[in-house]
Design a protein around this motif. Structure first.
Motif, mmCIF file in Angstrom:
data_model
loop_
_atom_site.group_PDB
_atom_site.id
_atom_site.type_symbol
_atom_site.label_atom_id
_atom_site.label_comp_id
_atom_site.label_asym_id
_atom_site.label_seq_id
_atom_site.Cartn_x
_atom_site.Cartn_y
_atom_site.Cartn_z
ATOM 1 N N ILE A 154 0.835 -1.206 0.000
ATOM 2 C CA ILE A 154 0.000 0.000 0.000
ATOM 3 C C ILE A 154 0.866 1.250 0.000
ATOM 4 O O ILE A 154 0.582 2.219 -0.715
ATOM 5 C CB ILE A 154 -0.954 -0.038 1.201
ATOM 6 N N VAL A 155 1.926 1.241 0.783
ATOM 7 C CA VAL A 155 2.840 2.386 0.822
ATOM 8 C C VAL A 155 3.476 2.600 -0.547
ATOM 9 O O VAL A 155 3.615 3.740 -1.017
ATOM 10 C CB VAL A 155 3.910 2.178 1.903
ATOM 11 N N ALA A 158 1.103 4.276 -2.913
ATOM 12 C CA ALA A 158 0.891 5.703 -2.625
ATOM 13 C C ALA A 158 1.978 6.578 -3.219
ATOM 14 O O ALA A 158 1.837 7.810 -3.241
ATOM 15 C CB ALA A 158 0.797 5.918 -1.119
ATOM 16 N N VAL A 163 0.879 7.258 4.222
ATOM 17 C CA VAL A 163 -0.222 6.331 4.459
ATOM 18 C C VAL A 163 -0.405 6.190 5.964
ATOM 19 O O VAL A 163 0.549 5.872 6.682
ATOM 20 C CB VAL A 163 0.057 4.950 3.837
ATOM 21 N N GLU A 165 -2.386 4.263 9.097
ATOM 22 C CA GLU A 165 -3.110 3.032 9.419
ATOM 23 C C GLU A 165 -4.313 3.400 10.269
ATOM 24 O O GLU A 165 -4.171 3.917 11.374
ATOM 25 C CB GLU A 165 -2.169 2.066 10.162
ATOM 26 N N ALA A 189 4.249 2.774 6.909
ATOM 27 C CA ALA A 189 3.132 3.662 7.211
ATOM 28 C C ALA A 189 3.622 4.851 8.030
ATOM 29 O O ALA A 189 4.562 4.737 8.823
ATOM 30 C CB ALA A 189 2.038 2.901 7.968
ATOM 31 N N SER A 300 -9.799 8.620 2.616
ATOM 32 C CA SER A 300 -9.955 7.350 3.326
ATOM 33 C C SER A 300 -11.165 6.643 2.725
ATOM 34 O O SER A 300 -11.707 7.082 1.717
ATOM 35 C CB SER A 300 -10.116 7.583 4.839
ATOM 36 N N GLU A 305 -4.042 -1.174 -2.075
ATOM 37 C CA GLU A 305 -3.018 -0.760 -3.036
ATOM 38 C C GLU A 305 -3.581 -0.561 -4.442
ATOM 39 O O GLU A 305 -3.145 0.347 -5.176
ATOM 40 C CB GLU A 305 -1.855 -1.760 -3.062
ATOM 41 N N ILE A 308 -5.773 2.720 -4.513
ATOM 42 C CA ILE A 308 -4.887 3.878 -4.445
ATOM 43 C C ILE A 308 -4.187 4.089 -5.777
ATOM 44 O O ILE A 308 -4.102 5.213 -6.282
ATOM 45 C CB ILE A 308 -3.866 3.699 -3.305
ATOM 46 N N SER A 320 -2.405 12.427 1.068
ATOM 47 C CA SER A 320 -2.143 11.311 1.975
ATOM 48 C C SER A 320 -3.377 10.432 2.056
ATOM 49 O O SER A 320 -4.478 10.850 1.683
ATOM 50 C CB SER A 320 -1.735 11.810 3.366
ATOM 51 N N PHE A 321 -3.161 9.205 2.555
ATOM 52 C CA PHE A 321 -4.241 8.220 2.594
ATOM 53 C C PHE A 321 -4.396 7.662 3.999
ATOM 54 O O PHE A 321 -3.411 7.401 4.703
ATOM 55 C CB PHE A 321 -3.933 7.062 1.643
ATOM 56 N N VAL A 323 -5.838 4.290 5.596
ATOM 57 C CA VAL A 323 -6.216 2.950 5.136
ATOM 58 C C VAL A 323 -6.554 2.091 6.346
ATOM 59 O O VAL A 323 -5.753 1.968 7.276
ATOM 60 C CB VAL A 323 -5.081 2.302 4.314
#
Length: 492
Positions: A154-155, A158, A163, A165, A189, A300, A305, A308, A320-321, A323
């Motif tokens: 996921i990172v 991005a 990211v 958590e 994260a 959010s 992944e 995103i 930024s996300f 997740v």
């Protein structure tokens, strides 16, 4: 932030010694009654398949496994419980009452990229002890390696954007939330919504507001102004309670201008629903036209992944996300699949010796690599990139001053001679005769180790679809040993 020695109380207070599969107890008792309890055994902890059909995984959970082994002891209540089962001999119960851990343990440090079939942990010690710790070692490494691997993907998706958590409320229990957040931070994260993870491990606690904040006030604008008054220098506003573009963003702009006029710096807005790509682009235009170019946009809402990556391909204006459930539960593949297998043991006549053992299966992937082993990573001296990993017998040394031939164990005709490389032993000593000889690094160091080591893995190995296969080789002596055992058993 507490040190590793201080936060061990999380495990010690609960005394998780008895967190075992019951057969660990019955086998240990049986080993003792058959005169096998003290023979030396060697076990490998490894995994067979990378989650999500990926090309790599991330090692995590070692610190909790260490704390478990450091605090192994059986209480009077434990002994009474086992005695009431009426299947354990008194000699075994006396052994547990006077238990002292004496195993040797080696492991790959947390944050290191790892690959199938290589020993992540190696345990050598008396059969009753080395077998007994199987469940908790697997639980610690399987869970956190799974979440760290998912977080790493996921990172990477991005592409440099932070990211966060956000998954505590959807995690599988309190430990799932706490240690999931820890693993996610190791893998890159930026922080977590889990406050206790900040307190215990120093993972930055982050968060904004819930929709209930907005709903509790007479109007959305009142809610935003109240929040800004309390947190003028860390004000991020949730703009999708009613309508992102008609009310949320316009009201946020009003409050942000008021903050700037009072000498403060507004932080951002968060979008938690709707067509995030479309809404973020429109919101960015509105913020910029209002002279609020510095205000960030957080997204959010059930992200992973792939979502995103798609958002960024669509030109979403997201800085930024956050997740949640798809990270902390690794929803797409929620099992890591690590196993713990006997690879060598002594005999009744020579209890301290190590005779290689192999497990056979009609499923080729389940045939184990025999013997007391370790694992090396070979780095190209010119590029600094990882070339391959090599599993060797424990006492082997790879001479990186001489050319070395690597090959795919599944296709031995695929050979490659390499030179000008550096060989690094991945496992480090953790316990010697039951004494911990390893200082768990601060979590920030683990996170940096993960970032640094991932940069040595080629992007082709790290891609989401059809990743390039990273070679995990067997040394020639180990390959010959495995071949001999296979020939022996298949010829019988």
């Amino acid at each position: 932030m507490q040190s590793s020695n201080e936060n061990q109380s999380l495990l010690a207070v609960r005394n998780l010694t008895m967190l075992v599969d019951f057969y660990e107890m019955t086998m240990a008792n049986g080993f003792l009654e058959n005169g096998l309890g003290e023979i030396t055994t060697c076990f490998d902890l490894f995994f067979r398949k990378v989650p999500d059909q990926g090309g790599y995984a991330i090692m995590a959970g070692l610190e909790q496994a260490i704390e478990y082994m450091k605090n192994l002891h059986f209480t009077e209540e434990d002994i009474a419980y086992l005695r009431d089962k009426h299947i354990f001999c008194e000699a075994f119960l006396d052994y547990l009452a006077n238990f002292r851990f004496v195993c040797d343990v080696w492991a790959i440090p947390e944050g290191t990229p790892i690959f199938p079939h290589e020993p992540l942990m190696t345990v050598r010690g008396p059969a009753m002890q080395a077998q007994f710790i199987e469940t908790m070692l697997l639980l610690s490494v399987n869970h956190q390696s799974l979440i760290a691997t998912k977080a790493s993907r996921i990172v990477r998706a991005a592409d440099g954007r932070p990211v966060m958590e956000f998954g505590s409320r959807r995690a599988q229990g309190c430990d799932g939330a706490l240690y999931g957040a820890r693993a996610a931070y190791i893998a890159g994260a930026a922080g977590t919504a889990c406050a206790i993870c900040d307190r215990e491990f120093g993972v930055p606690a982050l968060g904004t507001m819930a929709h209930s904040w907005v709903q509790l006030f007479p109007t959305e604008l009142d809610a935003f102004r109240a929040y800004a008054k309390v947190y003028p220098d860390s004000c991020t506003l949730l703009v999708d309670t009613f309508h992102v573009l008609k009310s949320g963003v316009p009201n946020a702009i009003t409050v942000f201008k008021e903050l700037k006029a009072a000498g403060h710096k507004p932080q951002g807005i968060r979008i938690d629903s709707g067509d995030i790509a479309y809404l973020s682009k429109k919101a960015r235009i509105m913020l910029d036209e209002a002279g609020l170019e510095e205000v960030k946009i957080v997204a959010s809402n059930s992200l992973d992944e792939y979502l995103i990556r798609d958002l960024l391909v669509q030109g979403a204006q997201i800085d930024s996300f956050g997740v949640g459930e798809r990270l902390v539960t690794s929803r797409s593949e929620p099992v890591f699949g690590g196993v713990y297998k006997l690879v060598a043991c002594g005999t009744a006549d020579a209890p301290a010796s190590l005779v290689p053992k192999i497990k056979l299966s009609e499923n080729v992937a389940k045939i184990t690599n025999p013997g007391f082993k370790t694992v090396w990573r070979l780095f190209d001296n010119e590029t600094g990139m990882a070339i391959a990993d090599v599993i060797t017998l424990f006492d082997e040394v790879i001479d990186d001053t001489q050319p070395y031939v690597i090959f795919d164990p599944e296709f031995t005709y695929k050979r490659k001679k390499i030179a000008n490389f550096k060989a690094v032993r991945l496992q480090v000593p953790i316990f010697e005769n039951g004494k911990c000889v390893y200082d768990c690094p601060p979590i920030a160091s683990l996170r940096e180790n993960c970032r640094t080591q991932l940069n040595t893995i080629w992007d082709e190995v790290k891609r989401f679809e059809n990743p390039h296969k990273y070679y995990v080789d067997l040394s020639e002596p180990l390959w010959k040993l495995k071949r001999e055992l296979l020939d022996k058993y298949f010829s019988e």
